[in-house]
Design an enzyme around this catalytic site. Structure first.
Site, mmCIF file in Angstrom:
data_model
loop_
_atom_site.group_PDB
_atom_site.id
_atom_site.type_symbol
_atom_site.label_atom_id
_atom_site.label_comp_id
_atom_site.label_asym_id
_atom_site.label_seq_id
_atom_site.Cartn_x
_atom_site.Cartn_y
_atom_site.Cartn_z
ATOM 1 N N GLU A 58 0.882 -1.174 0.000
ATOM 2 C CA GLU A 58 0.000 0.000 0.000
ATOM 3 C C GLU A 58 0.912 1.213 0.000
ATOM 4 O OE1 GLU A 58 -3.298 0.085 -0.100
ATOM 5 O OE2 GLU A 58 -3.473 -2.088 -0.121
ATOM 6 N N CYS B 146 -2.328 9.229 2.370
ATOM 7 C CA CYS B 146 -2.048 8.665 1.041
ATOM 8 C C CYS B 146 -3.164 8.995 0.064
ATOM 9 C CB CYS B 146 -1.842 7.163 1.148
ATOM 10 S SG CYS B 146 -3.214 6.325 1.948
#
Ligand code: NAD
Length: 515
Positions: free
Chosen positions: A247, A281
């Site tokens: 990720e 993010c």
């Protein structure tokens, strides 16, 4: 002052290096941690392997009970935990509560209650071999190594750990060295919940500890962090032939269409870019607004940005917190400088906040930006909102896809059908229409990126299954003495197989069977 300072070299007390940790909002010393050595990692792995033997035999209900007990501990200690998160990260308390603790409680509850349903055996009836039946089982892998970043140290450590444990695995977590006390708090939570020894362990340390975990023989690595480290993780896992979920970073675009609800879109842009001081993010890192509504949209965004309050928090009266990791300030400044040199204009912000000694960067709105600038191409990970005015939605879409990343995106339009169409044309692991960032928080939604934003998915059914070996068990419905197409082969059997192929794929009747 650096956030992390080595206070002892190898061979010091206990033979381990130590790191000192400071609150980025106040610069007060929080404490020090030991850097776990490669030997510590091996010991933890052994302990986890032993714990796995019993843990994987428990029913989902029994495992779920521990998760719900951990949730209850979190609820009881909510203020203490929020305090630890704020001290490690410098974020406002409300963001610790909404974005980390609430999400963590939901993760514990959702997987405790749904893992059994999501991971139950799947019985398949077969389209061709009617004499067989197939059962697909989701078996635990063993020990999962989890390596996590500093921006959401509580949620991003707990959420993959819960999924891995509910799937029947033991976990060794290596939290970020920037926010280690949150990792330590997680150990205490699971201890208080009565989790069996060794099922969940935390190893504090820096990249060297993470690298040792990659080498120690985990059955899978779940990594959340930068693209740079992600490549190293993928390489190490490739060498060991173990699976990994990556990720990684993002450069998430926001597309504001002609027909967007202006006030909602402007508020969405401001929250999407400045929440957690932009250190998300999935934060909005670049905006494309069509020229038809650009002027009022930009004016409103600037107005809302100027209203934001920043600083160390007193009683929930702060909107934008600190930059957690000091080197990130240099990235932010270099991107702003590059943009200004190439012709961008700062409408508000554009500097470190001079009112506080801590690491604060003012919420910043930029216009006159383009794709020659770092600010539109590289992950900034700070409270910066660059807005590019485009001719139409087509140009917005083209620019949004002009990136090496592809984690999240958001589209703003009154026309839901158009929103969905634009979403499907975006090269992005997730898209939100008329809102932003929410995808990680939806437990049912698989989350992850395309291209440089990562490999694999966490969350939901797909994420949960990624912590399992998929095992296919084929069984005969009835057992005869022999199977016709086995030894000995013969010309007669050859003719028979040719006829079967003709029947299945050339005859009308065969086609009726769907072949
Ligand atoms: P980072 O890559 O520097 O560090 C992440 C973790 O990896 C830390 O625990 C670190 O100690 C460890 N590490 C460092 N070197 C290592 C090595 N050689 N081997 C193994 N482990 C090592 O990332 P960061 O600065 O902590 O986090 C910020 C980044 O994380 C941003 O790029 C952000 O976009 C990304 N992120 C992604 C998601 C997502 O879900 N996609 C979520 C949050 C953050």
């Amino acid at each position: 002052m650096a956030l992390l300072q080595p206070v002892e070299g190898p061979g010091g007390l206990h033979g381990r290096r130590k790191l000192e940790v400071f609150d980025p909002a106040t610069l007060e010393r929080v404490g020090e941690i030991e850097v776990a050595s490669a030997e510590d990692v091996w010991v933890a792995l052994e302990r986890a392997r032993k714990a796995f033997e019993d843990w994987c035999l428990l029913s989902f209900r029994e495992r779920g009970r521990y998760m719900l007990a951990a949730r209850d501990v979190i609820v009881q200690r909510v203020d203490e935990i929020a305090e630890t998160i704020c001290q490690d990260t410098g974020k406002p308390r409300i963001e610790a509560l909404t974005l980390e603790i609430l999400g963590a409680c939901d993760s514990l509850t959702y997987y405790a209650k749904n893992a059994e349903r999501l991971l139950q055996d799947e019985k398949k009836s077969l389209h061709l071999m009617k004499n067989k039946k197939l059962v697909i089982s989701y078996r635990p892998m063993g020990v999962i190594g989890i390596i996590t970043p500093w921006n959401f140290p509580f949620l991003l450590s707990l959420n993959p750990a819960v999924q891995a444990m509910m799937a029947g695995n033991a976990v060794v977590l290596k939290p970020s060295e920037v926010t280690p006390f949150v990792g330590i708090a997680l150990t205490q939570i699971f201890e208080a919940a009565g989790l069996p020894d060794g099922v969940f362990q935390v190893l504090t340390g820096d990249g060297s500890t993470g690298a040792a975990l990659l080498e120690a023989g985990c059955d899978k690595i779940s990594f959340t962090g930068s693209v740079r480290t992600g490549r190293k993780v993928a390489e190490a896992c490739g060498m060991r032939l173990i699976p990994c979920t990556l990720e990684l970073g993002g450069k998430d675009p926001m597309i504001v269409c002609d027909d967007a609800k202006l006030e909602r879109a402007a508020r969405g842009a401001v929250w999407g870019a400045f929440c957690n001081a932009g250190q998300i993010c999935v934060s909005t890192e670049r905006v494309y607004v069509t020229e038809k509504i650009a002027e009022p949209f930009i004016a409103r965004v600037v107005e809302l940005t100027r209203d934001l309050r920043q600083g160390p928090e007193v009683e929930g009266d702060v909107d934008v917190g600190a930059i957690t990791f000091p080197p990130q300030l240099e990235v932010i400044e270099s991107h702003i400088m590059d943009a200004i040199e190439k012709g961008a204009k700062v409408l508000t912000g554009g500097r470190r906040n001079p009112d506080y000694p801590g690491y604060f960067y003012e919420p910043t709105v930029l216009v006159g930006v383009n794709h020659d600038m770092k600010i539109m191409r590289e992950e900034t990970f700070g409270p910066i909102l660059p807005i590019q005015v485009v001719r139409d939605e087509e140009e917005a879409l083209r620019l949004a896809n002009d990136t090496s990343y592809g984690l999240n995106a958001n589209v703003w339009t009154r026309d839901r059908h158009k929103g969905k169409q634009i979403a499907n044309q975006l090269k992005s692991g997730a898209v939100v229409v008329n809102d932003c960032m929410v995808t990680y928080g939806i437990a049912e939604s698989p989350f992850g990126g395309v291209n440089a934003s990562g490999i694999g998915r966490v969350n939901g059914e797909i994420g949960l299954k990624s912590y399992c070996h998929v095992q296919s068990v084929a069984m005969s419905r009835f057992v005869t003495k022999r199977e016709y197409l086995r030894y000995p082969y013969s010309a007669k059997k050859l003719r028979f197989v040719r006829k079967v192929i003709d029947f299945l794929y050339r005859s009308r009747l065969g086609k009726l069977f769907g072949n």
